[in-house]
Structure formats: structure tokens, C-alpha cells
Design a protein around this motif. Sequence first.
Motif, PDB file in Angstrom:
ATOM      1  N   ARG A  73       0.838  -1.192   0.000  1.00 35.74           N
ATOM      2  CA  ARG A  73       0.000   0.000   0.000  1.00 35.74           C
ATOM      3  C   ARG A  73       0.878   1.249   0.000  1.00 35.74           C
ATOM      4  O   ARG A  73       2.070   1.179   0.254  1.00 35.74           O
ATOM      5  N   VAL A  74       0.243   2.385  -0.261  1.00 38.67           N
ATOM      6  CA  VAL A  74       0.935   3.671  -0.258  1.00 38.67           C
ATOM      7  C   VAL A  74       0.336   4.511   0.861  1.00 38.67           C
ATOM      8  O   VAL A  74      -0.876   4.710   0.923  1.00 38.67           O
ATOM      9  N   GLU A  75       1.194   4.992   1.746  1.00 42.07           N
ATOM     10  CA  GLU A  75       0.767   5.881   2.825  1.00 42.07           C
ATOM     11  C   GLU A  75       1.679   7.101   2.836  1.00 42.07           C
ATOM     12  O   GLU A  75       2.905   6.968   2.912  1.00 42.07           O
ATOM     13  N   ASN A  76       1.086   8.260   2.734  1.00 48.92           N
ATOM     14  CA  ASN A  76       1.828   9.527   2.740  1.00 48.92           C
ATOM     15  C   ASN A  76       2.921   9.562   1.675  1.00 48.92           C
ATOM     16  O   ASN A  76       4.014  10.062   1.908  1.00 48.92           O
ATOM     17  N   GLY A  77       2.638   9.002   0.515  1.00 47.93           N
ATOM     18  CA  GLY A  77       3.595   9.012  -0.578  1.00 47.93           C
ATOM     19  C   GLY A  77       4.703   7.982  -0.462  1.00 47.93           C
ATOM     20  O   GLY A  77       5.623   7.976  -1.269  1.00 47.93           O
ATOM     21  N   VAL A  78       4.644   7.112   0.532  1.00 52.22           N
ATOM     22  CA  VAL A  78       5.675   6.094   0.730  1.00 52.22           C
ATOM     23  C   VAL A  78       5.058   4.727   0.475  1.00 52.22           C
ATOM     24  O   VAL A  78       3.990   4.409   1.003  1.00 52.22           O
ATOM     25  N   VAL A  79       5.719   3.923  -0.336  1.00 55.10           N
ATOM     26  CA  VAL A  79       5.239   2.570  -0.622  1.00 55.10           C
ATOM     27  C   VAL A  79       5.644   1.658   0.528  1.00 55.10           C
ATOM     28  O   VAL A  79       6.827   1.520   0.844  1.00 55.10           O
ATOM     29  N   ILE A  80       4.642   1.053   1.150  1.00 56.71           N
ATOM     30  CA  ILE A  80       4.888   0.099   2.231  1.00 56.71           C
ATOM     31  C   ILE A  80       4.736  -1.287   1.629  1.00 56.71           C
ATOM     32  O   ILE A  80       3.665  -1.629   1.115  1.00 56.71           O
ATOM     33  N   PRO A  81       5.798  -2.103   1.636  1.00 56.42           N
ATOM     34  CA  PRO A  81       5.739  -3.400   0.960  1.00 56.42           C
ATOM     35  C   PRO A  81       4.767  -4.362   1.642  1.00 56.42           C
ATOM     36  O   PRO A  81       4.412  -4.201   2.808  1.00 56.42           O
ATOM     37  N   ALA A  82       4.369  -5.364   0.891  1.00 53.98           N
ATOM     38  CA  ALA A  82       3.494  -6.411   1.432  1.00 53.98           C
ATOM     39  C   ALA A  82       4.249  -7.183   2.507  1.00 53.98           C
ATOM     40  O   ALA A  82       5.477  -7.261   2.492  1.00 53.98           O
ATOM     41  N   ARG A  83       3.494  -7.730   3.442  1.00 49.80           N
ATOM     42  CA  ARG A  83       4.136  -8.518   4.491  1.00 49.80           C
ATOM     43  C   ARG A  83       3.244  -9.694   4.850  1.00 49.80           C
ATOM     44  O   ARG A  83       2.035  -9.645   4.678  1.00 49.80           O
ATOM     45  N   SER A  84       3.866 -10.735   5.337  1.00 47.89           N
ATOM     46  CA  SER A  84       3.149 -11.906   5.831  1.00 47.89           C
ATOM     47  C   SER A  84       3.207 -11.889   7.350  1.00 47.89           C
ATOM     48  O   SER A  84       4.210 -11.493   7.935  1.00 47.89           O
ATOM     49  N   TYR A  85       2.135 -12.302   7.971  1.00 47.34           N
ATOM     50  CA  TYR A  85       2.084 -12.363   9.426  1.00 47.34           C
ATOM     51  C   TYR A  85       1.246 -13.557   9.840  1.00 47.34           C
ATOM     52  O   TYR A  85       0.386 -14.010   9.081  1.00 47.34           O
ATOM     53  N   PRO A  86       1.470 -14.100  11.023  1.00 45.60           N
ATOM     54  CA  PRO A  86       0.681 -15.247  11.474  1.00 45.60           C
ATOM     55  C   PRO A  86      -0.787 -14.849  11.658  1.00 45.60           C
ATOM     56  O   PRO A  86      -1.095 -13.795  12.204  1.00 45.60           O
ATOM     57  N   CYS A  87      -1.660 -15.692  11.159  1.00 45.49           N
ATOM     58  CA  CYS A  87      -3.096 -15.428  11.272  1.00 45.49           C
ATOM     59  C   CYS A  87      -3.597 -15.819  12.658  1.00 45.49           C
ATOM     60  O   CYS A  87      -3.123 -16.777  13.253  1.00 45.49           O
ATOM     61  N   GLU A  88      -4.561 -15.067  13.132  1.00 44.24           N
ATOM     62  CA  GLU A  88      -5.276 -15.444  14.337  1.00 44.24           C
ATOM     63  C   GLU A  88      -6.613 -15.997  13.870  1.00 44.24           C
ATOM     64  O   GLU A  88      -7.439 -15.269  13.318  1.00 44.24           O
ATOM     65  N   HIS A  89      -6.815 -17.282  14.066  1.00 44.84           N
ATOM     66  CA  HIS A  89      -8.032 -17.928  13.576  1.00 44.84           C
ATOM     67  C   HIS A  89      -9.128 -17.836  14.635  1.00 44.84           C
ATOM     68  O   HIS A  89      -9.132 -18.557  15.612  1.00 44.84           O
ATOM     69  N   ARG A  90     -10.042 -16.905  14.416  1.00 41.25           N
ATOM     70  CA  ARG A  90     -11.212 -16.761  15.280  1.00 41.25           C
ATOM     71  C   ARG A  90     -12.433 -16.763  14.369  1.00 41.25           C
ATOM     72  O   ARG A  90     -12.677 -15.783  13.650  1.00 41.25           O
ATOM     73  N   PRO A  91     -13.214 -17.837  14.356  1.00 41.64           N
ATOM     74  CA  PRO A  91     -14.370 -17.909  13.444  1.00 41.64           C
ATOM     75  C   PRO A  91     -15.364 -16.767  13.627  1.00 41.64           C
ATOM     76  O   PRO A  91     -16.027 -16.364  12.679  1.00 41.64           O
ATOM     77  N   GLY A  92     -15.472 -16.205  14.808  1.00 43.96           N
ATOM     78  CA  GLY A  92     -16.419 -15.115  15.024  1.00 43.96           C
ATOM     79  C   GLY A  92     -16.007 -13.822  14.352  1.00 43.96           C
ATOM     80  O   GLY A  92     -16.837 -12.934  14.145  1.00 43.96           O
ATOM     81  N   ASP A  93     -14.746 -13.680  13.994  1.00 43.81           N
ATOM     82  CA  ASP A  93     -14.256 -12.450  13.381  1.00 43.81           C
ATOM     83  C   ASP A  93     -14.207 -12.508  11.860  1.00 43.81           C
ATOM     84  O   ASP A  93     -13.656 -11.602  11.230  1.00 43.81           O
ATOM     85  N   VAL A  94     -14.767 -13.530  11.264  1.00 42.50           N
ATOM     86  CA  VAL A  94     -14.716 -13.671   9.808  1.00 42.50           C
ATOM     87  C   VAL A  94     -15.486 -12.523   9.165  1.00 42.50           C
ATOM     88  O   VAL A  94     -16.624 -12.236   9.519  1.00 42.50           O
ATOM     89  N   GLY A  95     -14.858 -11.842   8.235  1.00 37.74           N
ATOM     90  CA  GLY A  95     -15.482 -10.747   7.506  1.00 37.74           C
ATOM     91  C   GLY A  95     -15.277  -9.382   8.137  1.00 37.74           C
ATOM     92  O   GLY A  95     -15.631  -8.368   7.550  1.00 37.74           O
ATOM     93  N   ILE A  96     -14.710  -9.329   9.327  1.00 40.05           N
ATOM     94  CA  ILE A  96     -14.472  -8.051   9.985  1.00 40.05           C
ATOM     95  C   ILE A  96     -13.034  -7.627   9.690  1.00 40.05           C
ATOM     96  O   ILE A  96     -12.100  -8.371   9.958  1.00 40.05           O
ATOM     97  N   PRO A  97     -12.828  -6.421   9.116  1.00 39.92           N
ATOM     98  CA  PRO A  97     -11.457  -6.004   8.812  1.00 39.92           C
ATOM     99  C   PRO A  97     -10.638  -5.817  10.082  1.00 39.92           C
ATOM    100  O   PRO A  97     -11.141  -5.331  11.088  1.00 39.92           O
ATOM    101  N   ARG A  98      -9.394  -6.233  10.010  1.00 37.89           N
ATOM    102  CA  ARG A  98      -8.496  -6.076  11.157  1.00 37.89           C
ATOM    103  C   ARG A  98      -7.956  -4.663  11.179  1.00 37.89           C
ATOM    104  O   ARG A  98      -7.638  -4.091  10.136  1.00 37.89           O
ATOM    105  N   PRO A  99      -7.803  -4.077  12.362  1.00 37.04           N
ATOM    106  CA  PRO A  99      -7.201  -2.737  12.424  1.00 37.04           C
ATOM    107  C   PRO A  99      -5.719  -2.825  12.075  1.00 37.04           C
ATOM    108  O   PRO A  99      -5.044  -3.794  12.402  1.00 37.04           O
ATOM    109  N   ARG A 100      -5.232  -1.805  11.385  1.00 36.00           N
ATOM    110  CA  ARG A 100      -3.817  -1.776  11.024  1.00 36.00           C
ATOM    111  C   ARG A 100      -3.001  -1.383  12.245  1.00 36.00           C
ATOM    112  O   ARG A 100      -3.392  -0.477  12.986  1.00 36.00           O
ATOM    113  N   PRO A 101      -1.862  -2.029  12.425  1.00 41.93           N
ATOM    114  CA  PRO A 101      -1.020  -1.644  13.561  1.00 41.93           C
ATOM    115  C   PRO A 101      -0.450  -0.240  13.339  1.00 41.93           C
ATOM    116  O   PRO A 101      -0.026   0.108  12.245  1.00 41.93           O
TER     117      PRO A 101
END
Length: 110
Positions: A73-101
Motif C-alpha cells: 500500500r501507499v501511505e503519505n507518498g511512501v510505498v509500504i511493501p506487502a508482508r506476511s504475518y501469522p493469522c489469528e483464527h477466530r471464526p467469530g471475526d470472519v469478515g471483519i477487517p483487522r485494524p492496522r497496527p
Amino acid sequence: MAGRLLLELFIFSLPFLVFGLFLLATQSAQDAGQRKWPIQMLFLIGIVLATLAWFVMIALEPRDRGMCIEPERVENGVVIPARSYPCEHRPGDVGIPRPRPEAAPGDAPA
């Protein structure tokens, strides 16, 4: 990488190959005095080939079951590269966007 490229070129060329086979088959059918292939049969062949190609591409996609991907993504004119992170599997949260750190104050670009 070369194998993936060749596979994609092959999948791209499949409709042209099928059309060539169609032309050969109809020409030989006309020479023999038989009926041409119906268009429905060609449509069915195209759907089957497209579906098979779709499943092959899904099967060849590199993935790790326990990892999620945050896209580039691009934030404030700076390209932030894609990253992989461990998923937290919670079935109740399916479809809810995660807040960005939030970035630490010292990490902000100048």
C-alpha cells in the motif's frame, strides 16, 4: 519461474489450439459428408478447459496455511511493501477487517 510462465502461456494458447482442432474436425467432417460439430459442444469444452485451468492455478499458488498477507500500500507518498504475518483464527471475526497496527513515532518517514 520459467515453468510457471510456460504454464500460463500454455493456458493462454488453449483456446487457439481448440479452435484449430475445431477447424480440422469440421473440414474432415465436411470431406466425409458428416455434420459439423455443434457450437454447444465447443462451448462445453471451453467451460471445462477454463475450469480446469482455474483449479490448476489455485493448486499451484504458493501459500502457507498459518500465514496471512497484508497487501502492498501507499501511505503519505511512501510505498509500504506487502508482508506476511501469522493469522489469528477466530471464526467469530470472519469478515471483519483487522485494524492496522500503528507505527511507532520513531518509525515515521521524514
